[in-house]
Design an enzyme around this catalytic site. Structure first.
Site, mmCIF file in Angstrom:
data_model
loop_
_atom_site.group_PDB
_atom_site.id
_atom_site.type_symbol
_atom_site.label_atom_id
_atom_site.label_comp_id
_atom_site.label_asym_id
_atom_site.label_seq_id
_atom_site.Cartn_x
_atom_site.Cartn_y
_atom_site.Cartn_z
ATOM 1 N N LYS A 19 -23.344 28.098 -7.385
ATOM 2 C CA LYS A 19 -22.302 28.564 -8.305
ATOM 3 C C LYS A 19 -22.540 28.070 -9.734
ATOM 4 C CE LYS A 19 -18.172 27.232 -7.157
ATOM 5 N NZ LYS A 19 -17.516 26.403 -8.175
ATOM 6 N N ARG A 93 -7.833 27.859 -6.206
ATOM 7 C CA ARG A 93 -8.312 27.380 -4.909
ATOM 8 C C ARG A 93 -7.336 27.694 -3.779
ATOM 9 N NH1 ARG A 93 -11.825 22.630 -5.326
ATOM 10 N NH2 ARG A 93 -13.764 23.481 -6.141
ATOM 11 N N ARG A 127 -30.345 17.006 -2.283
ATOM 12 C CA ARG A 127 -29.908 16.916 -3.678
ATOM 13 C C ARG A 127 -29.848 15.463 -4.161
ATOM 14 N NH1 ARG A 127 -24.367 19.807 -5.515
ATOM 15 N NH2 ARG A 127 -23.405 18.180 -4.250
ATOM 16 N N ARG A 160 -25.668 11.182 -3.751
ATOM 17 C CA ARG A 160 -24.235 10.933 -3.582
ATOM 18 C C ARG A 160 -23.910 10.710 -2.110
ATOM 19 N NH1 ARG A 160 -21.246 15.690 -6.827
ATOM 20 N NH2 ARG A 160 -20.993 16.298 -4.658
ATOM 21 N N ARG A 171 -17.065 18.960 4.271
ATOM 22 C CA ARG A 171 -16.708 19.577 2.993
ATOM 23 C C ARG A 171 -16.736 21.104 3.094
ATOM 24 N NH1 ARG A 171 -20.800 17.614 -1.139
ATOM 25 N NH2 ARG A 171 -19.597 18.799 -2.653
#
Length: 227
Positions: A19, A93, A127, A160, A171
């Site tokens: 995104k 959202r 990532r 992270r 998530r």
């Protein structure tokens, strides 16, 4: 000369769907203003504004920020963008947020990135980030020049905590549960345009062609292949 109506667009997609990359390309090619709820929240928290302090209190307790706070934050910011084409990212959202947005402005299109969860899991667990700048690297398709080191500053990269496989799965499931009603809301209004695929560079030409029917490209060079 007839002035074309301003475009009001929303982009949706799970974390790791590309995104951010797609939004950056839309901004570059179509000159739209990009309003990211995450960026706006971080900015308000950093500046310790009234809404920032309130939002942080919910985040620190591990709670979702209530609809009315997010809506107030985003709508206040949108007031300054009346004369621009804009792209909303990370908002709405929930259906309540979408309804509140509808009362203030007419949304023209909702771009949904439909990327398989397995693809996203592979992306996110590969990532690594440079904390100070927010630069993101992916070991599979955009690795740093030197492993573990930021290209620009030479500082170490970190992964992270929420990029481990178990957390990523949770998530994605949470995103799916929260946003499915929003997608359905826009589908019923015939505003939803979904783009499916596993690679951003293959999805992008379709998004580009779709937006070209609505806005002129302000940056024609390498339009469909720009990274």
């Amino acid at each position: 000369m007839v002035v074309p109506p301003l475009l009001r667009a929303v982009i949706m997609g799970p974390p790791g769907s590309g995104k951010g990359t797609v939004s950056a390309r839309i901004i570059k090619h179509f000159g739209m203003k990009h309003l990211s709820s995450g960026d706006l929240l971080r900015d308000n928290i950093q500046k310790r504004t009234e809404v920032g302090i309130l939002a942080k209190s919910y985040i620190d307790q591990g709670q979702l920020i209530p609809d009315d706070i997010m809506t107030q934050l985003m709508l206040n910011e949108l007031k300054g963008l009346n004369q621009y084409n804009w792209l909303l990212d990370g908002f709405p959202r929930t259906v309540a947020q979408a309804e509140a947005l509808d009362k203030e402005c007419q949304i023209d299109t909702v771009i949904n990135l439909d990327v398989p969860f397995e693809t996203i899991k592979c992306r996110l667990t590969a990532r690594w980030i440079h904390p100070a700048s927010g630069r993101v690297y992916n070991l599979e398709f955009s690795p740093p020049k030197v492993q573990g080191i930021d290209d620009i500053t030479g500082e170490p990269l970190v992964q992270r905590d929420d990029d481990n496989p178990e957390t990523v799965t949770k998530r994605l499931q949470a995103y799916d549960a929260q946003t499915k009603p929003v997608l359905e809301y826009y589908r019923e209004k015939r505003l939803l345009k979904s783009f499916s695929g596993t690679e951003t560079n293959k999805i992008w030409p379709h998004i580009y062609a779709f937006l070209q029917t609505k806005l002129p490209d302000v940056n024609q060079k390498d339009a469909t292949t720009t990274r």
